[in-house]
Design a protein around this motif. Structure first.
Motif, mmCIF file in Angstrom:
data_model
loop_
_atom_site.group_PDB
_atom_site.id
_atom_site.type_symbol
_atom_site.label_atom_id
_atom_site.label_comp_id
_atom_site.label_asym_id
_atom_site.label_seq_id
_atom_site.Cartn_x
_atom_site.Cartn_y
_atom_site.Cartn_z
ATOM 1 N N ARG A 90 46.226 19.988 65.484
ATOM 2 C CA ARG A 90 44.853 20.136 65.986
ATOM 3 C C ARG A 90 43.819 20.356 64.886
ATOM 4 O O ARG A 90 42.624 20.334 65.158
ATOM 5 C CB ARG A 90 44.771 21.305 66.963
ATOM 6 C CG ARG A 90 45.423 21.007 68.277
ATOM 7 C CD ARG A 90 45.189 22.126 69.234
ATOM 8 N NE ARG A 90 45.880 21.859 70.494
ATOM 9 C CZ ARG A 90 45.914 22.698 71.490
ATOM 10 N NH1 ARG A 90 45.308 23.866 71.386
ATOM 11 N NH2 ARG A 90 46.552 22.393 72.593
ATOM 12 N N LEU A 91 44.245 20.597 63.648
ATOM 13 C CA LEU A 91 43.297 20.837 62.566
ATOM 14 C C LEU A 91 42.528 19.566 62.240
ATOM 15 O O LEU A 91 43.108 18.486 62.127
ATOM 16 C CB LEU A 91 44.038 21.319 61.308
ATOM 17 C CG LEU A 91 44.609 22.727 61.352
ATOM 18 C CD1 LEU A 91 45.399 22.987 60.083
ATOM 19 C CD2 LEU A 91 43.502 23.750 61.487
ATOM 20 N N ASN A 92 41.217 19.688 62.090
ATOM 21 C CA ASN A 92 40.378 18.563 61.697
ATOM 22 C C ASN A 92 40.208 18.593 60.185
ATOM 23 O O ASN A 92 39.493 19.429 59.645
ATOM 24 C CB ASN A 92 39.011 18.635 62.375
ATOM 25 C CG ASN A 92 39.111 18.414 63.867
ATOM 26 O OD1 ASN A 92 39.971 17.664 64.314
ATOM 27 N ND2 ASN A 92 38.257 19.062 64.624
ATOM 28 N N VAL A 93 40.868 17.685 59.516
ATOM 29 C CA VAL A 93 40.872 17.644 58.055
ATOM 30 C C VAL A 93 39.723 16.749 57.584
ATOM 31 O O VAL A 93 39.472 15.696 58.177
ATOM 32 C CB VAL A 93 42.229 17.112 57.553
ATOM 33 C CG1 VAL A 93 42.286 17.107 56.047
ATOM 34 C CG2 VAL A 93 43.354 17.948 58.121
ATOM 35 N N PRO A 94 38.994 17.138 56.521
ATOM 36 C CA PRO A 94 37.896 16.304 56.039
ATOM 37 C C PRO A 94 38.405 14.994 55.435
ATOM 38 O O PRO A 94 39.601 14.824 55.180
ATOM 39 C CB PRO A 94 37.222 17.186 54.981
ATOM 40 C CG PRO A 94 38.282 18.102 54.524
ATOM 41 C CD PRO A 94 39.131 18.365 55.736
ATOM 42 N N ALA A 95 37.474 14.093 55.191
ATOM 43 C CA ALA A 95 37.826 12.744 54.740
ATOM 44 C C ALA A 95 38.425 12.724 53.335
ATOM 45 O O ALA A 95 39.167 11.820 52.995
ATOM 46 C CB ALA A 95 36.604 11.851 54.777
ATOM 47 N N GLY A 96 38.144 13.715 52.510
ATOM 48 C CA GLY A 96 38.622 13.688 51.137
ATOM 49 C C GLY A 96 40.021 14.221 50.923
ATOM 50 O O GLY A 96 40.530 14.195 49.817
ATOM 51 N N VAL A 97 40.686 14.709 51.973
ATOM 52 C CA VAL A 97 42.004 15.316 51.840
ATOM 53 C C VAL A 97 43.033 14.452 52.548
ATOM 54 O O VAL A 97 42.867 14.092 53.705
ATOM 55 C CB VAL A 97 42.017 16.756 52.415
ATOM 56 C CG1 VAL A 97 43.394 17.367 52.286
ATOM 57 C CG2 VAL A 97 41.002 17.613 51.714
ATOM 58 N N HIS A 98 44.113 14.121 51.854
ATOM 59 C CA HIS A 98 45.206 13.339 52.444
ATOM 60 C C HIS A 98 46.380 14.275 52.692
ATOM 61 O O HIS A 98 46.807 15.005 51.795
ATOM 62 C CB HIS A 98 45.617 12.215 51.506
ATOM 63 C CG HIS A 98 46.764 11.410 52.025
ATOM 64 N ND1 HIS A 98 48.055 11.640 51.631
ATOM 65 C CD2 HIS A 98 46.811 10.406 52.925
ATOM 66 C CE1 HIS A 98 48.850 10.804 52.260
ATOM 67 N NE2 HIS A 98 48.116 10.043 53.044
ATOM 68 N N ILE A 99 46.913 14.267 53.907
ATOM 69 C CA ILE A 99 48.014 15.146 54.278
ATOM 70 C C ILE A 99 49.211 14.301 54.685
ATOM 71 O O ILE A 99 49.070 13.363 55.481
ATOM 72 C CB ILE A 99 47.622 16.069 55.460
ATOM 73 C CG1 ILE A 99 46.558 17.037 55.028
ATOM 74 C CG2 ILE A 99 48.828 16.825 55.978
ATOM 75 C CD1 ILE A 99 46.124 17.996 56.102
ATOM 76 N N SER A 100 50.381 14.656 54.152
ATOM 77 C CA SER A 100 51.626 14.039 54.628
ATOM 78 C C SER A 100 52.569 15.164 55.023
ATOM 79 O O SER A 100 52.751 16.125 54.284
ATOM 80 C CB SER A 100 52.246 13.151 53.551
ATOM 81 O OG SER A 100 52.609 13.907 52.435
ATOM 82 N N MET A 101 53.134 15.038 56.228
ATOM 83 C CA MET A 101 54.043 16.061 56.771
ATOM 84 C C MET A 101 55.421 15.443 56.943
ATOM 85 O O MET A 101 55.553 14.347 57.473
ATOM 86 C CB MET A 101 53.530 16.560 58.123
ATOM 87 C CG MET A 101 52.211 17.248 58.052
ATOM 88 S SD MET A 101 51.537 17.659 59.667
ATOM 89 C CE MET A 101 52.607 18.963 60.145
ATOM 90 N N LYS A 102 56.448 16.164 56.472
ATOM 91 C CA LYS A 102 57.821 15.713 56.615
ATOM 92 C C LYS A 102 58.646 16.811 57.254
ATOM 93 O O LYS A 102 58.514 17.980 56.897
ATOM 94 C CB LYS A 102 58.426 15.363 55.245
ATOM 95 C CG LYS A 102 57.736 14.205 54.575
ATOM 96 C CD LYS A 102 58.344 13.923 53.244
ATOM 97 C CE LYS A 102 57.587 12.807 52.541
ATOM 98 N NZ LYS A 102 58.106 12.563 51.204
#
Length: 103
Positions: A90-102
């Motif tokens: 549900r977190l709204n991440v800004p456009a400049g941050v890339h997140i990868s979840m494993k």
């Protein structure tokens, strides 16, 4: 041997201040649901350097150098529950941050 369930989150951004801000928000969101958190661990910054000739004709010795720095953070969430996964999605991440979840 019992394997422990964990979520590994890797954050990448060009601006380290936004990256640190969102890393703390992810840690707070995970701790609110009762999960154990390891991190954020600062990983080595990858630097890409570019050399560009200023003038293509006679002044070949005149060059400009540019670099692109990518900052990385690593967060491990140990024993996540369904509430933890729900709050992270549900977190709204800004456009400049890339997140990868494993998992």
């Amino acid at each position: 041997m019992v394997t422990q369930q964990r979520i590994r989150i890797i954050l990448k951004a060009f601006d380290h201040r936004i990256l640190d801000l969102w890393a703390t928000q992810i840690v707070e969101a995970a701790e609110r649901t009762g999960a154990q958190v390891a991190g954020p661990v600062p990983m080595p910054t990858t630097i890409k350097r570019f050399c560009v000739i200023r003038s293509p004709h006679i002044y070949k010795k005149s060059r400009e150098h540019f670099e692109l720095r990518t900052h990385n953070r690593l967060i491990d969430i140990l024993e996540p529950s369904s509430k933890t996964i729900d709050s992270l999605t549900r977190l709204n991440v800004p456009a400049g941050v890339h997140i990868s979840m494993k998992m």
